[in-house]
Design an enzyme around this catalytic site. Structure first.
Site, PDB file in Angstrom:
ATOM      1  N   CYS A 274       0.705  -1.153   0.326  1.00 50.75           N
ATOM      2  CA  CYS A 274      -0.035  -0.072   0.003  1.00 50.75           C
ATOM      3  C   CYS A 274       0.897   1.397   0.260  1.00 50.75           C
ATOM      4  O   CYS A 274       1.153   2.371  -1.057  1.00 50.75           O
ATOM      5  CB  CYS A 274      -0.634   0.169   1.167  1.00 50.75           C
ATOM      6  SG  CYS A 274      -1.807  -1.302   1.357  1.00 50.75           S
TER       7      CYS A 274
HETATM    8  N1  LIG Z   1      -2.960  -5.766   2.112  1.00 49.44           N
HETATM    9  C1  LIG Z   1      -2.707  -4.949   2.096  1.00 49.44           C
HETATM   10  O1  LIG Z   1      -3.142  -4.062   3.697  1.00 49.44           O
HETATM   11  C2  LIG Z   1      -3.904  -4.232   1.339  1.00 49.44           C
HETATM   12  C3  LIG Z   1      -4.966  -2.729   2.794  1.00 49.44           C
HETATM   13  C4  LIG Z   1      -5.488  -2.516   1.906  1.00 49.44           C
HETATM   14  C5  LIG Z   1      -5.792  -1.974   0.794  1.00 49.44           C
HETATM   15  N2  LIG Z   1      -5.335  -2.862  -0.152  1.00 49.44           N
HETATM   16  C6  LIG Z   1      -5.946  -3.433  -1.702  1.00 49.44           C
HETATM   17  O2  LIG Z   1      -6.623  -4.378  -1.948  1.00 49.44           O
HETATM   18  C7  LIG Z   1      -6.095  -4.968  -2.898  1.00 49.44           C
HETATM   19  C8  LIG Z   1      -5.569  -6.698  -3.292  1.00 49.44           C
HETATM   20  O3  LIG Z   1      -4.601  -6.264  -1.926  1.00 49.44           O
HETATM   21  P1  LIG Z   1      -4.287  -8.490  -1.194  1.00 49.44           P
HETATM   22  O4  LIG Z   1      -2.804  -7.547  -0.755  1.00 49.44           O
HETATM   23  O5  LIG Z   1      -5.238  -8.840  -0.907  1.00 49.44           O
HETATM   24  O6  LIG Z   1      -3.471  -8.788  -2.314  1.00 49.44           O
HETATM   25  P2  LIG Z   1      -2.726 -10.019  -2.719  1.00 49.44           P
HETATM   26  O7  LIG Z   1      -2.096 -10.803  -3.572  1.00 49.44           O
HETATM   27  O8  LIG Z   1      -2.859 -10.730  -1.151  1.00 49.44           O
HETATM   28  O9  LIG Z   1      -4.271 -10.919  -3.179  1.00 49.44           O
HETATM   29  C9  LIG Z   1      -4.670 -10.533  -3.944  1.00 49.44           C
HETATM   30  C10 LIG Z   1      -5.731 -12.198  -4.660  1.00 49.44           C
HETATM   31  O10 LIG Z   1      -6.145 -12.413  -6.002  1.00 49.44           O
HETATM   32  C11 LIG Z   1      -6.181 -12.948  -6.898  1.00 49.44           C
HETATM   33  N3  LIG Z   1      -6.648 -12.606  -8.163  1.00 49.44           N
HETATM   34  C12 LIG Z   1      -5.496 -11.922  -8.853  1.00 49.44           C
HETATM   35  N4  LIG Z   1      -6.000 -11.772 -10.440  1.00 49.44           N
HETATM   36  C13 LIG Z   1      -7.644 -12.418  -9.700  1.00 49.44           C
HETATM   37  C14 LIG Z   1      -8.551 -12.144 -10.801  1.00 49.44           C
HETATM   38  N5  LIG Z   1      -8.515 -12.278 -12.010  1.00 49.44           N
HETATM   39  N6  LIG Z   1      -9.482 -13.343 -10.857  1.00 49.44           N
HETATM   40  C15 LIG Z   1      -9.188 -13.646  -8.916  1.00 49.44           C
HETATM   41  N7  LIG Z   1      -8.657 -13.509  -8.490  1.00 49.44           N
HETATM   42  C16 LIG Z   1      -7.496 -13.179  -8.962  1.00 49.44           C
HETATM   43  C17 LIG Z   1      -4.490 -13.509  -6.269  1.00 49.44           C
HETATM   44  O11 LIG Z   1      -4.412 -15.332  -7.105  1.00 49.44           O
HETATM   45  C18 LIG Z   1      -4.748 -13.287  -5.230  1.00 49.44           C
HETATM   46  O12 LIG Z   1      -4.566 -14.384  -4.067  1.00 49.44           O
HETATM   47  C19 LIG Z   1      -5.242  -4.258  -3.660  1.00 49.44           C
HETATM   48  O13 LIG Z   1      -5.387  -3.146  -3.963  1.00 49.44           O
HETATM   49  C20 LIG Z   1      -4.342  -3.697  -2.522  1.00 49.44           C
HETATM   50  O14 LIG Z   1      -3.701  -2.600  -2.421  1.00 49.44           O
HETATM   51  C21 LIG Z   1      -4.489  -4.352   0.717  1.00 49.44           C
END
Ligand SMILES: NC(=O)c1ccc[n+]([C@@H]2O[C@H](COP(=O)([O-])OP(=O)(O)OC[C@H]3O[C@@H](n4cnc5c(N)ncnc54)[C@H](O)[C@@H]3O)[C@@H](O)[C@H]2O)c1
Length: 439
Positions: A274
């Protein structure tokens, strides 16, 4: 009864089926909360390993206990699949896929576009869609909505669409999905209303804003605020060093002011999915509108340079012992981007290892949360943190202040320590004197 009221009744009766797209740090905790609240929940992920693990009743996210997942899977409240055709039976879809940056630091919307296209092919009347992936203002209305409307259905009328930023803080035991207020902005009042109502089933406080853009911008203000303040305090660390002042003492003293000051601490750089990335989404968007987001660019520049600054500190510390980085054995403690988690994304420790190796150091790492990792093109294992290991390295660098490290033990047996987190704060002076270099 209007359509929104009908959907609310369905939500009250828990008859609405939930779908979470992307079962990562954001998606899995959300899926578990909906399932715990009594909704049939399906997680869709393209990663077969994640799908398999969930369906075996196991969690791969430290904040989500495996026994919760196991119980929900056994009760058939939660399941995972790679099959998008499940969407036909799902009523509300939450998109939680990654939003990384491309090599040239532009938003990489591939995952969002791919997920939304897969939804579009199965979109039907009454569907509720909420985008949670962090992104630049305008994404929901300029990218997601047009793709979904290619189906012939109208957003806000035939289906409901909103943006709701995820605020999850991995490793935070106090603030979880449930007690962190959630901001929601829909493409029209009905969309805001129904999506907010749905979140209120699992989250104590839901805050409605007037549009998806306002919700998108809210997230970017929060994360830019952190990035800029971390950069400010990192620059203070550098200025204090030049002036011969202990920055940690200054921060602690300043934070006794009961109003108008919020403490931030310096460190080896910023990491995670982030803070290093999200503000750049905003500056990219502003660039397309001929505006240069100066605070964001400057903060990014200062924070990105911190690993180089730490390497310089290591060189200075070794220099005092008549040694150079080249040929020295350097042990890195903590490679996760922050304490008590196992996430390596954008971790500054990785940059520090690479820079040290480029300069000819022999580097090993220890991290109780990361048993092995691919770093600088090489697969490595976390070294056992023994007395002998500490004694055999020329310099120990604390890059992540995990709570379960025994800092007194580390200070006692290391020859030389560069502490980027003030982790040795409580270690008695006689143990660390003469070998400790702080940021
Ligand atoms: N990790 C954090 O602390 C956090 C906090 C706030 C916001 N976010 C935001 O949330 C979003 C997700 O982050 P995250 O940390 O959970 O990512 P992550 O990489 O842990 O998880 C994302 C998942 O999406 C899957 N994926 C990708 N493309 C896909 C598709 N087309 N169909 C189905 N699944 C698919 C991946 O395989 C993965 O398991 C991002 O935009 C991030 O910026 C993350």
């Amino acid at each position: 009864m209007g359509k929104v009221e009908e959907l609310k009744k369905k939500i009250d009766r828990k008859e609405l089926k939930i779908g979470i797209i992307g079962l990562g740090y954001v998606g899995l905790p959300l899926a578990v909360e909906f399932a715990k609240a009594g909704f049939d929940t399906v997680g869709i992920d393209i990663d077969p390993k994640k799908v398999y693990t969930i369906n075996r009743g196991e969690s791969y996210i430290p904040d989500v206990p495996s026994d919760e997942v196991k119980q929900l899977v056994e009760m058939q409240k939660l399941k995972a699949t790679q099959d998008y055709s499940e969407i036909e039976a799902i009523d509300a879809i939450f998109v939680c896929v990654p939003t990384p940056l491309s090599k040239t630091k532009d938003p990489d919307m591939r995952f969002v576009i791919q997920a939304v296209k897969s939804i579009k092919d199965r979109l039907r009347e009454g569907h509720i869609i909420s985008l949670e992936s962090t992104t630049y203002p305008g994404t929901t209305e300029e990218i997601v909505q047009p793709i979904l409307e290619e189906s012939g259905l109208k957003a806000g009328k035939d289906f409901y669409l909103a943006f709701s930023p995820e605020r999850i803080d991995p490793g935070n035991k106090k603030f979880t999905v449930k007690n962190t207020p959630k901001v929601v902005g829909g493409v029209n009042p009905d969309s805001t209303e129904i999506v907010a109502y749905l979140y209120s089933q699992i989250i104590n406080e839901v805050v409605k804003v007037s549009s998806p853009k306002a919700a998108e911008m809210t997230k970017l203000l929060e994360n830019t605020f952190r990035s800029v303040n971390i950069a400010l305090v990192n620059e203070f660390a550098i200025m204090c060093d030049i002036l011969g002042i202990d920055v940690w003492e200054v921060i602690d003293a300043a934070s006794t002011k009961p109003f108008g000051f919020m403490k931030f601490y310096p460190g080896p750089g910023i990491g995670g999915h982030c803070i290093p990335i999200d503000p750049l989404y905003l500056s990219w968007k502003l660039k397309t509108l001929n505006y240069n987001a100066r605070f964001i660019e400057l903060a990014s520049e200062i924070n990105t340079n911190m690993p180089r600054y730490v390497v310089q500190k290591i060189a200075d510390a070794l220099n005092e012992k008549q040694k150079s980085i080249k040929g020295s054995k350097i042990l890195i403690l903590g490679i996760a981007y922050k304490k008590d988690i196992n996430d390596l994304r954008e971790s500054p420790a990785i940059d520090i290892i690479r820079l040290l190796e480029e300069k000819g150091a022999y580097v090993e790492y220890n991290d109780p949360y990361v048993p092995n990792a691919m770093i600088n093109g090489k697969m490595r294992e976390s070294a056992n943190l023994t007395k002998e290991l500490l004694e055999s390295f020329d310099c120990v660098v604390i890059t992540t202040d995990h709570s379960n490290y025994d800092y007194e033990f580390i200070a006692r047996h290391a020859k030389l320590i560069v502490d980027t987190k003030n982790a040795l704060k409580k270690v008695p002076m006689d143990i660390k004197e003469g070998k400790l270099y702080k940021l």
